[in-house]
Design a protein around this motif. Structure first.
Motif, PDB file in Angstrom:
ATOM      1  N   CYS A   8       1.144  -0.796   0.240  1.00  0.00           N
ATOM      2  CA  CYS A   8      -0.123  -0.487  -0.037  1.00  0.00           C
ATOM      3  C   CYS A   8       0.784   1.268   0.072  1.00  0.00           C
ATOM      4  O   CYS A   8       1.039   1.347   0.607  1.00  0.00           O
ATOM      5  N   SER A  10       0.247   3.821   0.074  1.00  0.00           N
ATOM      6  CA  SER A  10      -0.121   5.545   0.911  1.00  0.00           C
ATOM      7  C   SER A  10      -0.099   5.560   2.104  1.00  0.00           C
ATOM      8  O   SER A  10      -0.099   6.411   2.701  1.00  0.00           O
ATOM      9  N   CYS A  11      -0.174   4.267   2.990  1.00  0.00           N
ATOM     10  CA  CYS A  11       0.496   3.636   4.023  1.00  0.00           C
ATOM     11  C   CYS A  11       1.792   3.871   4.065  1.00  0.00           C
ATOM     12  O   CYS A  11       2.313   4.699   5.333  1.00  0.00           O
ATOM     13  N   CYS A  44      -4.748   0.011   1.295  1.00  0.00           N
ATOM     14  CA  CYS A  44      -5.625  -0.454   2.305  1.00  0.00           C
ATOM     15  C   CYS A  44      -6.984  -0.309   2.159  1.00  0.00           C
ATOM     16  O   CYS A  44      -7.285   1.177   1.757  1.00  0.00           O
ATOM     17  N   CYS A  47      -6.692   3.772   3.620  1.00  0.00           N
ATOM     18  CA  CYS A  47      -6.153   4.483   3.045  1.00  0.00           C
ATOM     19  C   CYS A  47      -7.793   4.875   1.003  1.00  0.00           C
ATOM     20  O   CYS A  47      -7.668   6.344   1.319  1.00  0.00           O
TER      21      CYS A  47
HETATM   22 ZN   LIG Z   1      -2.789   1.907   3.693  1.00  0.00          ZN
END
Ligand SMILES: [Zn+2]
Length: 69
Positions: A8, A10-11, A44, A47
């Motif tokens: 992910c 974004s994480c 995820c 996100c």
């Molecule tokens: Zn994420």
């Protein structure tokens, strides 16, 4: 912390999704301006929810297109 099978992006490094950052959000929209589904983007659930909200705000402010031709 549970490790996700898919990475992910974004994480990693980013905690907050800025709706003003259209360049960043454009990673999560497809060529025709739609939000990329989670299966493809690998984001995820948390996100994806934040991305969706940010994209919708950005669209409202005309920073991102609703439909791209
Ligand atoms: Zn994420």
């Amino acid at each position: 912390m549970v490790r996700r099978r898919k990475f992910c992006k974004s994480c990693v490094g980013r905690y907050y999704f800025d709706y003003k950052d259209a360049r960043f959000l454009s990673q999560f929209i497809s060529d025709n301006g739609r939000i990329v589904p989670r299966r493809i983007s690998g984001a995820c659930a948390q996100c994806q929810r934040k991305i969706t909200l940010a994209v919708k705000r950005a669209r409202h402010l005309a920073l991102l297109p609703y439909v791209r031709r």
